[in-house]
Design an enzyme around this catalytic site. Structure first.
Site, PDB file in Angstrom:
ATOM      1  N   ASN A   9       0.871  -1.178   0.000  1.00 45.93           N
ATOM      2  CA  ASN A   9       0.000   0.000   0.000  1.00 45.93           C
ATOM      3  C   ASN A   9       0.906   1.225   0.000  1.00 45.93           C
ATOM      4  O   ASN A   9       1.421   1.624   1.036  1.00 45.93           O
ATOM      5  CB  ASN A   9      -0.894  -0.034   1.251  1.00 45.93           C
ATOM      6  CG  ASN A   9      -1.777   1.195   1.361  1.00 45.93           C
ATOM      7  OD1 ASN A   9      -1.844   2.000   0.440  1.00 45.93           O
ATOM      8  ND2 ASN A   9      -2.465   1.324   2.493  1.00 45.93           N
ATOM      9  N   LYS A  11       0.139   4.200  -0.481  1.00 47.42           N
ATOM     10  CA  LYS A  11      -0.538   5.414   0.015  1.00 47.42           C
ATOM     11  C   LYS A  11      -0.265   6.594  -0.927  1.00 47.42           C
ATOM     12  O   LYS A  11      -0.059   6.376  -2.115  1.00 47.42           O
ATOM     13  CB  LYS A  11      -0.131   5.701   1.471  1.00 47.42           C
ATOM     14  CG  LYS A  11      -0.315   4.457   2.348  1.00 47.42           C
ATOM     15  CD  LYS A  11      -0.291   4.730   3.819  1.00 47.42           C
ATOM     16  CE  LYS A  11      -0.472   3.423   4.573  1.00 47.42           C
ATOM     17  NZ  LYS A  11      -0.561   3.594   6.017  1.00 47.42           N
ATOM     18  N   HIS A  97      -9.927   1.212   4.546  1.00 43.68           N
ATOM     19  CA  HIS A  97      -8.685   1.469   5.282  1.00 43.68           C
ATOM     20  C   HIS A  97      -8.964   2.498   6.375  1.00 43.68           C
ATOM     21  O   HIS A  97      -9.737   3.433   6.178  1.00 43.68           O
ATOM     22  CB  HIS A  97      -7.608   1.980   4.322  1.00 43.68           C
ATOM     23  CG  HIS A  97      -6.250   2.020   4.942  1.00 43.68           C
ATOM     24  ND1 HIS A  97      -5.881   3.006   5.830  1.00 43.68           N
ATOM     25  CD2 HIS A  97      -5.200   1.175   4.846  1.00 43.68           C
ATOM     26  CE1 HIS A  97      -4.645   2.769   6.234  1.00 43.68           C
ATOM     27  NE2 HIS A  97      -4.208   1.660   5.653  1.00 43.68           N
ATOM     28  N   GLU A  99      -7.387   4.957   7.419  1.00 45.59           N
ATOM     29  CA  GLU A  99      -7.119   6.356   7.045  1.00 45.59           C
ATOM     30  C   GLU A  99      -8.304   6.945   6.281  1.00 45.59           C
ATOM     31  O   GLU A  99      -8.598   8.127   6.393  1.00 45.59           O
ATOM     32  CB  GLU A  99      -5.814   6.450   6.231  1.00 45.59           C
ATOM     33  CG  GLU A  99      -4.602   6.291   7.148  1.00 45.59           C
ATOM     34  CD  GLU A  99      -3.361   5.725   6.469  1.00 45.59           C
ATOM     35  OE1 GLU A  99      -3.308   5.666   5.236  1.00 45.59           O
ATOM     36  OE2 GLU A  99      -2.446   5.315   7.208  1.00 45.59           O
ATOM     37  N   GLU A 169      -5.838  -4.613  10.565  1.00 42.84           N
ATOM     38  CA  GLU A 169      -4.854  -3.558  10.769  1.00 42.84           C
ATOM     39  C   GLU A 169      -5.177  -2.785  12.046  1.00 42.84           C
ATOM     40  O   GLU A 169      -6.005  -1.865  12.025  1.00 42.84           O
ATOM     41  CB  GLU A 169      -4.879  -2.590   9.572  1.00 42.84           C
ATOM     42  CG  GLU A 169      -4.482  -3.231   8.260  1.00 42.84           C
ATOM     43  CD  GLU A 169      -3.864  -2.217   7.303  1.00 42.84           C
ATOM     44  OE1 GLU A 169      -2.785  -2.493   6.788  1.00 42.84           O
ATOM     45  OE2 GLU A 169      -4.445  -1.133   7.109  1.00 42.84           O
ATOM     46  N   GLY A 175       1.844   2.735  10.679  1.00 43.73           N
ATOM     47  CA  GLY A 175       2.792   3.831  10.503  1.00 43.73           C
ATOM     48  C   GLY A 175       3.447   4.296  11.789  1.00 43.73           C
ATOM     49  O   GLY A 175       4.089   5.339  11.829  1.00 43.73           O
ATOM     50  N   SER A 214       2.855  -1.635  10.462  1.00 41.63           N
ATOM     51  CA  SER A 214       4.305  -1.653  10.686  1.00 41.63           C
ATOM     52  C   SER A 214       4.962  -3.004  10.398  1.00 41.63           C
ATOM     53  O   SER A 214       5.911  -3.396  11.091  1.00 41.63           O
ATOM     54  CB  SER A 214       4.638  -1.162  12.095  1.00 41.63           C
ATOM     55  OG  SER A 214       4.172   0.171  12.274  1.00 41.63           O
TER      56      SER A 214
END
Ligand code: PGA
Length: 254
Positions: A9, A11, A97, A99, A169, A175, A214
């Site tokens: 991913n 991003k 996701h 985010e 996740e 991150g 991560s």
């Protein structure tokens, strides 16, 4: 046995030049027959999808999008439909996701629509679920995950999962450099299968469930060694060709 799947991913990262360099670093190494029994999926930003598709032709690697419209087509300025993605050769799409849930206010209803339209047009969704740090601390991780899954089953029917992949996740691990321990991740993966088992026993054992948060070259092997972890959704570490190849190695060596 379930096939391993590793998805990158990217991003909102990468210039055209950086994308070229990254793909060059991945293509030759990951085209190796050693990887032919696992699936490797690259998810660049929309703008780079087409050039990545061209560069990966014949490599065995697949390309996915990071999002999709919940609408099939029509007057939705700025949106990209599942049909358009399928049409140019995308095979996967990341949906839900954290985010996007957080910054674009996507709720379970919108996410369910995205899943339905993607499956209808032949894309494989990578459906993301996960809890926040405070939810984990309050001990409600299972409740949160189960709500995310059940809301999709209620809106779309369990069959949507027959054509999808799930990514667990934990939001606190994305991150941040904090990874769930293999045991923590395994426990949630097993719980996800348990949730689906109530609807369809066979599907619950066959569905691919990825871990994301991560993942890096150091922790990949121990995560992928867990019984219910079928690969990874990799963010930051996928922007480094060498490290991403090492993560893919860790998956095939399981
Ligand atoms: P990360 O991101 O590997 O950088 O934590 C994973 C993701 O958000 O999919």
């Amino acid at each position: 046995m379930r096939q391993k799947l590793i998805a990158a991913n990217w991003k909102m990262n990468g210039s055209a030049l950086q994308v070229d360099a990254l793909i060059e670093g991945l293509r030759s190494k990951l085209s190796n027959p050693r990887f032919q029994n696992s699936k490797i999926v690259i998810c660049p930003s929309y703008i780079h999808i087409e050039s990545v598709l061209v560069k990966l032709q014949g490599s065995g690697l697949q390309v996915g999008a990071q999002d999709v419209s919940s609408y099939a087509n029509g007057a939705y300025t700025g949106q990209i439909s599942a049909q358009m993605l399928a049409d140019i050769g995308c095979k996967y799409v990341i949906i839900g996701h954290s985010e996007r849930r957080q910054y674009c206010f996507e709720d379970n209803a919108v996410i369910s629509k995205k899943l339905i339209t993607s499956v209808y047009f032949g894309l494989t969704p990578i459906f993301c679920v996960g809890e926040t740090k405070s939810e984990r601390e309050q001990g409600v991780t299972e409740e949160v995950i189960s709500k995310q899954i059940v809301s999709v089953v209620e809106a779309c029917g369990v069959d949507v999962f027959a054509k999808a992949t799930i990514a667990y996740e934990p939001i606190w691990a994305i991150g941040t450099g904090l990874t769930a321990t293999p045991e923590q991740a395994q426990a949630v993966h097993a719980f996800i299968r348990h949730c689906l088992q109530a609807y369809d026993r066979e599907l619950s054992s066959k569905i691919t469930i990825l871990y994301g948060g991560s993942v890096n070259a150091k922790n990949a092997s121990s995560l992928f060694a867990q019984q219910d972890i079928d690969g990874g959704l990799v963010g930051g570490a996928s922007l480094n060709a060498e490290e991403f190849v090492q993560i893919c190695e860790a998956a095939v060596n399981r």
